[in-house]
Design a protein around this motif. Structure first.
Motif, PDB file in Angstrom:
ATOM      1  N   THR A 195       0.818  -1.215   0.000  1.00  0.00           N
ATOM      2  CA  THR A 195       0.000   0.000   0.000  1.00  0.00           C
ATOM      3  C   THR A 195       0.853   1.266   0.000  1.00  0.00           C
ATOM      4  OG1 THR A 195      -0.214  -0.334   2.401  1.00  0.00           O
ATOM      5  CG2 THR A 195      -2.092  -0.959   1.038  1.00  0.00           C
ATOM      6  N   ASP A 196       2.136   1.119  -0.265  1.00  0.00           N
ATOM      7  CA  ASP A 196       3.010   2.296  -0.356  1.00  0.00           C
ATOM      8  C   ASP A 196       2.823   3.037  -1.679  1.00  0.00           C
ATOM      9  OD1 ASP A 196       4.094   0.234  -1.796  1.00  0.00           O
ATOM     10  OD2 ASP A 196       6.080   0.323  -0.888  1.00  0.00           O
ATOM     11  N   ILE A 197       1.859   2.595  -2.486  1.00  0.00           N
ATOM     12  CA  ILE A 197       1.487   3.353  -3.685  1.00  0.00           C
ATOM     13  C   ILE A 197       0.556   4.504  -3.331  1.00  0.00           C
ATOM     14  CG2 ILE A 197       1.742   1.312  -5.144  1.00  0.00           C
ATOM     15  CD1 ILE A 197      -1.340   1.133  -5.209  1.00  0.00           C
ATOM     16  N   LEU A 198       0.112   4.557  -2.087  1.00  0.00           N
ATOM     17  CA  LEU A 198      -0.847   5.563  -1.646  1.00  0.00           C
ATOM     18  C   LEU A 198      -0.278   6.978  -1.778  1.00  0.00           C
ATOM     19  CD1 LEU A 198      -3.607   6.170  -0.241  1.00  0.00           C
ATOM     20  CD2 LEU A 198      -2.378   6.016   1.934  1.00  0.00           C
ATOM     21  N   GLU A 199      -1.121   7.879  -2.225  1.00  0.00           N
ATOM     22  CA  GLU A 199      -0.723   9.287  -2.347  1.00  0.00           C
ATOM     23  C   GLU A 199      -0.208   9.805  -1.004  1.00  0.00           C
ATOM     24  OE1 GLU A 199      -2.605  13.522  -3.959  1.00  0.00           O
ATOM     25  OE2 GLU A 199      -3.948  11.894  -3.322  1.00  0.00           O
ATOM     26  N   GLY A 200       0.954  10.443  -1.030  1.00  0.00           N
ATOM     27  CA  GLY A 200       1.538  10.987   0.183  1.00  0.00           C
ATOM     28  C   GLY A 200       2.519  10.060   0.865  1.00  0.00           C
ATOM     29  N   SER A 259       2.783  -6.563   2.469  1.00  0.00           N
ATOM     30  CA  SER A 259       3.995  -5.851   2.067  1.00  0.00           C
ATOM     31  C   SER A 259       4.090  -4.430   2.627  1.00  0.00           C
ATOM     32  CB  SER A 259       4.108  -5.868   0.545  1.00  0.00           C
ATOM     33  OG  SER A 259       5.429  -5.635   0.125  1.00  0.00           O
ATOM     34  N   GLY A 260       4.604  -3.471   1.804  1.00  0.00           N
ATOM     35  CA  GLY A 260       4.942  -2.141   2.310  1.00  0.00           C
ATOM     36  C   GLY A 260       3.764  -1.198   2.442  1.00  0.00           C
ATOM     37  N   GLY A 261       3.986  -0.106   3.162  1.00  0.00           N
ATOM     38  CA  GLY A 261       2.973   0.917   3.410  1.00  0.00           C
ATOM     39  C   GLY A 261       3.410   1.750   4.593  1.00  0.00           C
ATOM     40  N   TYR A 262       3.595   3.053   4.414  1.00  0.00           N
ATOM     41  CA  TYR A 262       4.286   3.865   5.417  1.00  0.00           C
ATOM     42  C   TYR A 262       3.457   5.031   5.955  1.00  0.00           C
ATOM     43  CZ  TYR A 262       7.649   0.959   3.199  1.00  0.00           C
ATOM     44  OH  TYR A 262       8.274  -0.149   2.694  1.00  0.00           O
ATOM     45  N   GLN A 263       2.135   4.887   5.905  1.00  0.00           N
ATOM     46  CA  GLN A 263       1.260   5.876   6.504  1.00  0.00           C
ATOM     47  C   GLN A 263       0.275   5.174   7.432  1.00  0.00           C
ATOM     48  OE1 GLN A 263       0.066   9.273   3.747  1.00  0.00           O
ATOM     49  NE2 GLN A 263       0.500   7.692   2.227  1.00  0.00           N
ATOM     50  N   LYS A 264      -0.145   5.856   8.453  1.00  0.00           N
ATOM     51  CA  LYS A 264      -1.062   5.264   9.425  1.00  0.00           C
ATOM     52  C   LYS A 264      -2.394   4.867   8.790  1.00  0.00           C
ATOM     53  CE  LYS A 264       1.483   5.694  13.192  1.00  0.00           C
ATOM     54  NZ  LYS A 264       1.939   4.527  13.962  1.00  0.00           N
ATOM     55  N   ASP A 288      11.716  15.343  -3.352  1.00  0.00           N
ATOM     56  CA  ASP A 288      11.545  14.974  -1.958  1.00  0.00           C
ATOM     57  C   ASP A 288      11.491  13.478  -1.755  1.00  0.00           C
ATOM     58  OD1 ASP A 288      11.394  17.620  -1.246  1.00  0.00           O
ATOM     59  OD2 ASP A 288       9.221  17.708  -1.575  1.00  0.00           O
ATOM     60  N   CYS A 289      11.458  12.709  -2.855  1.00  0.00           N
ATOM     61  CA  CYS A 289      11.328  11.261  -2.755  1.00  0.00           C
ATOM     62  C   CYS A 289      12.692  10.642  -2.492  1.00  0.00           C
ATOM     63  CB  CYS A 289      10.727  10.688  -4.046  1.00  0.00           C
ATOM     64  SG  CYS A 289       9.036  11.232  -4.306  1.00  0.00           S
ATOM     65  N   PRO A 290      12.904  10.032  -1.314  1.00  0.00           N
ATOM     66  CA  PRO A 290      14.212   9.508  -0.970  1.00  0.00           C
ATOM     67  C   PRO A 290      14.549   8.265  -1.788  1.00  0.00           C
ATOM     68  CG  PRO A 290      12.602   8.877   0.671  1.00  0.00           C
ATOM     69  CD  PRO A 290      11.901   9.819  -0.285  1.00  0.00           C
ATOM     70  N   ASP A 291      15.824   8.161  -2.142  1.00  0.00           N
ATOM     71  CA  ASP A 291      16.295   6.998  -2.899  1.00  0.00           C
ATOM     72  C   ASP A 291      16.641   5.871  -1.947  1.00  0.00           C
ATOM     73  OD1 ASP A 291      17.137   5.376  -4.890  1.00  0.00           O
ATOM     74  OD2 ASP A 291      19.121   6.291  -5.078  1.00  0.00           O
ATOM     75  N   ARG A 292      15.652   5.435  -1.198  1.00  0.00           N
ATOM     76  CA  ARG A 292      15.823   4.366  -0.239  1.00  0.00           C
ATOM     77  C   ARG A 292      14.430   3.852   0.082  1.00  0.00           C
ATOM     78  NH1 ARG A 292      14.432   6.213   4.925  1.00  0.00           N
ATOM     79  NH2 ARG A 292      15.536   4.543   5.950  1.00  0.00           N
ATOM     80  N   GLY A 293      14.334   2.877   0.925  1.00  0.00           N
ATOM     81  CA  GLY A 293      13.035   2.525   1.422  1.00  0.00           C
ATOM     82  C   GLY A 293      12.755   1.049   1.390  1.00  0.00           C
ATOM     83  N   PRO A 294      12.199   0.570   2.483  1.00  0.00           N
ATOM     84  CA  PRO A 294      11.883  -0.842   2.595  1.00  0.00           C
ATOM     85  C   PRO A 294      10.641  -1.233   1.828  1.00  0.00           C
ATOM     86  CG  PRO A 294      11.153   0.312   4.543  1.00  0.00           C
ATOM     87  CD  PRO A 294      11.836   1.321   3.676  1.00  0.00           C
ATOM     88  N   GLN A 295      10.576  -2.471   1.425  1.00  0.00           N
ATOM     89  CA  GLN A 295       9.402  -3.055   0.799  1.00  0.00           C
ATOM     90  C   GLN A 295       8.861  -2.138  -0.258  1.00  0.00           C
ATOM     91  OE1 GLN A 295       6.574  -4.613   3.573  1.00  0.00           O
ATOM     92  NE2 GLN A 295       8.109  -5.642   4.745  1.00  0.00           N
TER      93      GLN A 295
END
Length: 426
Positions: A290-295, A331-336, A419-426
């Protein structure tokens, strides 16, 4: 005389080669090891797999990384609150043992995880390097091992029931000999390998990876395996930029920053349909990040919550159309907000008849406790004081246990590409 000696030499060499081939054949046919992961599940339980052991919570360390380490518990709580399931209708996984992990992972890699510095690099949380490894094993890696066991069990259930969902897993950056991006164990590779070894009905598998990041872990593992077809739809401008792993992708869809619903959903639908025309698998493994989510700070795409729900619906509709069992991992997703979206998506799949679930009986909404979030700087300031209290046995319940929080108000902001970091899990 020379011809006779040459013929004798060739004969002996051929015999030795045949002997070696027989040994390898025998080794390949060696029966699978005994495991507690691949077990029968009562019919009364749904093919939804979850255990409270999934959640990572240790002295605030989990707050030092953007990944929501309590997401899985919140998804489960939302599903319970919405009367979709209850504790006694949920399939519970076992922790993957070293013998289970060795089915795919190299011994040397598993040994490297006994160094806290290695785990700190994989989880991208530097303070982990300073903790004794027994704490790291119990508080960080153990949840990953339970989720890995959950993916393996959900794969088995998918073959038996037509679908399976692990509320966790999807560690698609881990391969047999390495970890990275918050992924320590290759649960997708393990689940497929377990099926190949133990279910004669599974000879081919398809991975549909729709996390925002390239799934370089399973791609490296199945690089030369024609039994596995990989379709990967990901943001080309973010981690991991693994050019070597891309060679394993049979259907590659690279997205630009801030891709929106209409373009994205059309690409997913058309490419999945074409993939299934090219390759007819016995199971689909769906990596539903769900890390495709806007924001999302690491995914850098602009898909709405409705778009994510529609995406999942497309995958399950295609699987149903082609009559192929499907396994979903989160899998990934980085917002509450992603926990609520995942739960809503599963509910939508049920409402659309794409998964068969009877409403859990006597399911009472559980009491939830609000937990105030703290900034990273506050976490750093209190980390060592908490550690001292934990080791002395005086930790408070709030510091040693994960609580489900109520839905929080969140403002979604779309970051600029810079602002998009060149890193990140999942």
């Amino acid at each position: 005389m020379y011809k006779l000696l040459a013929a004798l030499f060739v004969s002996r060499l051929t015999g030795k080669l045949q002997s070696c081939a027989d040994m390898l054949s025998t080794r390949e046919k060696k029966p699978p090891h005994e495991t507690q992961l691949y077990v029968s599940v009562e019919e009364s339980k749904l093919p939804i797999v979850y255990g409270p052991e999934y959640n990572i919570g240790f002295l605030g360390l989990e707050k030092l990384h953007p990944f929501d380490a309590g997401k899985w518990g919140r998804v489960y709580q939302f599903l319970k609150d919405d009367n979709l399931l209850q504790d006694d209708t949920t399939a519970r996984p076992q922790e993957a043992t070293e013998q289970d992990l060795l089915v795919v992972h190299k011994k040397s890699y598993l040994e490297s995880l006994k160094w806290s510095m290695t785990v700190a690099a994989i989880t991208e949380v530097p303070p982990v390097a300073m903790l004794p490894n027994f704490i790291v094993q119990n508080k960080v890696l153990k949840p990953f091992r339970y989720q890995t066991g959950g993916t393996i069990l959900a794969a088995k259930l998918a073959m038996e029931r037509g679908w399976g969902i692990n509320i966790g897993g999807g560690f698609h950056h881990s391969s047999s000999d390495r970890g990275g991006g918050f992924c320590a164990y290759a649960d997708i590779t393990l689940a497929i390998t377990f099926l190949f070894e133990r279910n004669p009905k599974v000879t081919k598998a398809m991975i549909i990876d729709l996390d925002a990041h390239q799934g370089n872990g399973h791609e490296r593992d199945f690089m030369n395996d024609d039994r596995v077809y990989i379709m990967d739809v990901y943001n080309r401008g973010i981690y991991p930029h693994d050019g070597f792993a891309k060679r394993a992708i049979k259907r590659r869809v690279e997205l630009e920053h801030h891709t929106k619903d209409d373009v994205y959903l059309n690409l997913v639908a058309t490419n999945m349909e074409d993939a299934l025309k090219e390759f007819q698998p016995d199971i689909i493994v769906y990596n539903a990040g769900t890390d495709i989510l806007e924001g999302d700070p690491l995914g850098c795409l602009s898909i709405t919550p409705k778009g994510i729900i529609q995406r999942d619906e497309i995958v399950f509709e295609k699987a149903k159309k082609w009559k192929i069992p499907v396994l979903m991992v989160t899998s990934g997703g980085y917002q509450k907000t992603t926990a609520r979206i995942i739960a809503d998506s599963i509910i939508n799949l049920k409402n659309k008849g794409l998964i068969s679930i009877e409403a859990a009986k006597n399911c009472q909404p559980s009491r939830r406790r609000i937990v105030s979030s703290k900034s990273n700087s506050q976490s750093y300031e209190t980390l060592f004081s908490r550690l001292s209290r934990f080791l002395s046995g005086s930790s408070t319940p709030e510091e040693s246990k994960e609580y489900c929080s109520v839905k929080e108000k969140t403002t979604l902001t779309t970051p600029d590409a810079s602002d998009c970091p060149d890193r990140g899990p999942q």
